[in-house]
Enzyme design. Sequence first.
Site, PDB file in Angstrom:
ATOM      1  N   CYS A  40      -5.401  -0.474   8.790  1.00  0.00           N
ATOM      2  CA  CYS A  40      -6.621  -1.240   9.105  1.00  0.00           C
ATOM      3  C   CYS A  40      -6.475  -2.681   8.627  1.00  0.00           C
ATOM      4  O   CYS A  40      -6.540  -2.952   7.427  1.00  0.00           O
ATOM      5  CB  CYS A  40      -7.820  -0.557   8.445  1.00  0.00           C
ATOM      6  N   CYS A  43      -9.419  -4.091   6.676  1.00  0.00           N
ATOM      7  CA  CYS A  43      -9.452  -3.514   5.319  1.00  0.00           C
ATOM      8  C   CYS A  43      -8.607  -4.351   4.366  1.00  0.00           C
ATOM      9  O   CYS A  43      -9.006  -4.615   3.228  1.00  0.00           O
ATOM     10  CB  CYS A  43      -8.915  -2.084   5.341  1.00  0.00           C
TER      11      CYS A  43
END
Length: 290
Positions: A40, A43
Amino acid sequence: MTTTDSLATHVTVTAGSFMTDVVEASAHVPVLVDFWAPWCGPCKQLMPILDRLAAEYGGRFKLAKVNTDEQQQLAQQLGIRSLPTVVLFKDRTTVDHFVGILPEAQIRELLDKHLPTVSDGPLAQVQRLKAAGDYAGAQEAIGHLLARDPENVGLRTEAAELHVLDGDVDAAKQILTQLQAKEPNHSLVKRLAALITFSDVIARHPDVRSLREQLAANPADLELQHAMAVHQLLAGDVEPPLQTWLEMMRSHRQFQDDLARRSLILAFELIGDADPIVPQTRRAMARLLF
């Protein structure tokens, strides 16, 4: 089992430790849980912001991280559908959350709405002494905190910064060397490295009034321009130094082994990506590079 990363500002949580390290722990201190995954991209952008806030807030909240690739069942049980998802627990229940990336200012607003006041934080006395210029007193106070939590990267970088402010850059460099050996990519360690690099420039040009006079007499002197930019940056006036270094990149790219580009990268570590001037300047750099 709970695992605490060496020198980290967070605790890694699993399905087996979630009740203890998040739900029960939130009865004593709010716990901010970051649900993320290695694939991600957003993230990874959010992580250094949360790490920096956890260190800066000095114990007013606990940061926990859940790798949803490794803890899929836990993520499903908690209804995590998008990444990153960040959930704040307090008094054994969820009190707030956000999905995706928020500007750092909005994350601070969320935290401040639910956290104890700054006067209650263990770093409060350190910050008060630091603001008053009592660096020796601040060092003594932070020494007591480090005695209880010697591997806390936020406390150690704060101690190093106090050494810089007190003029003992060598002591700060010793701390930096120790931190870099264990976790060179930590955002706070990178920030400290940038501060020390710029502090060396200040040591060579300590008198800003004299520096202005020299620049007035020699406005094309690149070393003097660079020194003034560093003074401005450390004084909190970030836009003029960034523009100085961009212009140096345009016109004198080879000066001192691409000093302007290297200085911009260090400045980004100090300012932080949450400030919109950083991505804006990165784009300007990219146009000059490519």
